[in-house]
Design a protein around this motif. Sequence first.
Motif, short mmCIF file in Angstrom:
data_model
loop_
_atom_site.label_atom_id
_atom_site.label_comp_id
_atom_site.label_asym_id
_atom_site.label_seq_id
_atom_site.Cartn_x
_atom_site.Cartn_y
_atom_site.Cartn_z
N GLN A 84 0.85 -1.18 0.00
CA GLN A 84 0.00 0.00 0.00
C GLN A 84 0.89 1.23 0.00
OE1 GLN A 84 -2.78 0.00 3.23
NE2 GLN A 84 -3.89 -1.79 2.52
N ALA A 85 0.50 2.20 -0.80
CA ALA A 85 1.27 3.44 -0.86
C ALA A 85 0.31 4.62 -0.97
CB ALA A 85 2.22 3.43 -2.07
N SER A 86 0.61 5.65 -0.22
CA SER A 86 -0.19 6.86 -0.25
C SER A 86 0.75 8.06 -0.21
CB SER A 86 -1.17 6.90 0.92
OG SER A 86 -1.93 8.09 0.89
N ILE A 87 0.66 8.88 -1.23
CA ILE A 87 1.54 10.05 -1.34
C ILE A 87 0.67 11.27 -1.63
CG2 ILE A 87 3.48 11.09 -2.56
CD1 ILE A 87 4.37 8.29 -3.34
N ARG A 88 0.93 12.34 -0.94
CA ARG A 88 0.20 13.58 -1.18
C ARG A 88 1.17 14.74 -1.10
NH1 ARG A 88 -5.35 14.64 1.83
NH2 ARG A 88 -5.87 12.98 0.35
N ASN A 89 1.18 15.56 -2.11
CA ASN A 89 2.07 16.71 -2.18
C ASN A 89 1.26 17.98 -2.43
OD1 ASN A 89 4.45 15.19 -1.91
ND2 ASN A 89 4.43 14.68 -4.08
N SER A 90 1.74 19.05 -1.86
CA SER A 90 1.13 20.34 -2.07
C SER A 90 2.23 21.39 -2.12
CB SER A 90 0.13 20.68 -0.95
OG SER A 90 -0.42 21.97 -1.14
N SER A 91 2.17 22.26 -3.10
CA SER A 91 3.19 23.29 -3.25
C SER A 91 2.54 24.60 -3.65
CB SER A 91 4.24 22.87 -4.30
OG SER A 91 3.64 22.67 -5.56
N GLY A 92 3.15 25.68 -3.25
CA GLY A 92 2.65 27.00 -3.59
C GLY A 92 3.81 27.96 -3.82
N ARG A 93 3.60 28.89 -4.71
CA ARG A 93 4.65 29.84 -5.03
C ARG A 93 4.02 31.17 -5.41
NH1 ARG A 93 8.05 28.30 -10.12
NH2 ARG A 93 6.12 29.00 -11.11
N SER A 94 4.61 32.25 -4.89
CA SER A 94 4.10 33.58 -5.19
C SER A 94 5.29 34.52 -5.34
CB SER A 94 3.16 34.08 -4.09
OG SER A 94 2.71 35.39 -4.38
N GLN A 136 0.07 27.38 -7.70
CA GLN A 136 -0.36 26.43 -6.69
C GLN A 136 -0.51 25.06 -7.34
OE1 GLN A 136 -3.94 27.85 -4.84
NE2 GLN A 136 -2.84 29.29 -3.49
N GLY A 137 0.01 24.04 -6.68
CA GLY A 137 -0.08 22.69 -7.21
C GLY A 137 -0.41 21.68 -6.12
N ASN A 138 -1.22 20.71 -6.48
CA ASN A 138 -1.60 19.64 -5.56
C ASN A 138 -1.56 18.31 -6.31
OD1 ASN A 138 -2.68 21.06 -2.95
ND2 ASN A 138 -3.60 22.18 -4.67
N GLY A 139 -1.09 17.28 -5.64
CA GLY A 139 -1.05 15.95 -6.25
C GLY A 139 -1.17 14.88 -5.19
N SER A 140 -1.77 13.76 -5.57
CA SER A 140 -1.92 12.65 -4.62
C SER A 140 -1.89 11.34 -5.38
CB SER A 140 -3.23 12.78 -3.83
OG SER A 140 -4.34 12.71 -4.70
N VAL A 141 -1.35 10.30 -4.73
CA VAL A 141 -1.27 8.95 -5.30
C VAL A 141 -1.72 7.97 -4.23
CG1 VAL A 141 0.24 7.17 -6.22
CG2 VAL A 141 0.61 9.54 -6.88
N ALA A 142 -2.64 7.10 -4.57
CA ALA A 142 -3.10 6.05 -3.66
C ALA A 142 -3.07 4.73 -4.42
CB ALA A 142 -4.51 6.34 -3.14
N ARG A 143 -2.34 3.74 -3.91
CA ARG A 143 -2.17 2.49 -4.62
C ARG A 143 -2.23 1.33 -3.63
NH1 ARG A 143 3.58 1.41 -7.08
NH2 ARG A 143 3.90 0.80 -4.93
N GLN A 144 -2.87 0.25 -4.04
CA GLN A 144 -2.94 -0.95 -3.22
C GLN A 144 -2.83 -2.16 -4.13
OE1 GLN A 144 -6.40 -1.24 -0.76
NE2 GLN A 144 -5.77 -3.15 0.20
N GLU A 145 -1.89 -3.04 -3.83
CA GLU A 145 -1.65 -4.23 -4.63
C GLU A 145 -1.56 -5.45 -3.72
OE1 GLU A 145 1.08 -2.03 -8.06
OE2 GLU A 145 2.00 -3.35 -6.59
#
Length: 235
Positions: A84-94, A136-145
């Motif tokens: 199982q893997a769960s990754i979540r990223n959030s970034s912001g720039r101004s 602004q950027g957001n990303g997420s990955v959820a995987r189960q094998e």
Amino acid sequence: MVLLVVLTGCGKLGQVGRAPAFSPLEGSTQFSAMYASDMPDDVLPSGPSDGSSLWDAGTASLFGDRRAAQRGDILTVVIEIDDQASIRNSSGRSRSGSVNAGMPEFLGIPQRINEGLPDGAGMANAFETNSSSTFQGNGSVARQEKLTLRVAATVVEELPNGVLRIEGQQEVRVNFELRELVVTGYVRPIDVSRQNEITYDKIAGARIAYGGRGQITDMQQPTYGQQVADTVLPF
């Protein structure tokens, strides 16, 4: 390209009404490893190891070592994947910037330049710029094998450092669908258990493929024309 697609389709037509054929064992690396190697002497029943012993020293003995150790031997690969893997990223720039430049006095040169400029323009405020950017950027990955399998593999090569290269293939046909399991990689003889088994996490360079071919697999794939169109068309 059209001719290639037609020929490929004709090859599929030859399988209509037939169950998918098994892959031949003859000519494979496993076949060569088994038939090119002589049966080790310690696999065959032998006499007592010495005159005072009741047990022989071969692998057929109750206390013999039955682990795979040379080319042509067979061992069991245990595949138990539950990841199982769960990754979540959030970034912001101004960012913002402002520039204001002018040359009101410099040996009288600005005044002479101002005489030739339109009304309201002057070197005192030569130019002014403003800029701003926001991201602004957001990303997420959820995987189960999860995969639990066992397959017999053959030692096809002994490397100079003692590491064994193994290959295993298993095919099961049910009606018109053939399921195939392939595993390859490198193992250390010391990692093979007393039960002549090795888990997948101890196989270096492991390549595990579980798939199939047949009517169900064909229905899950787009047609050849659609695949060509998806590759060629830019939209």
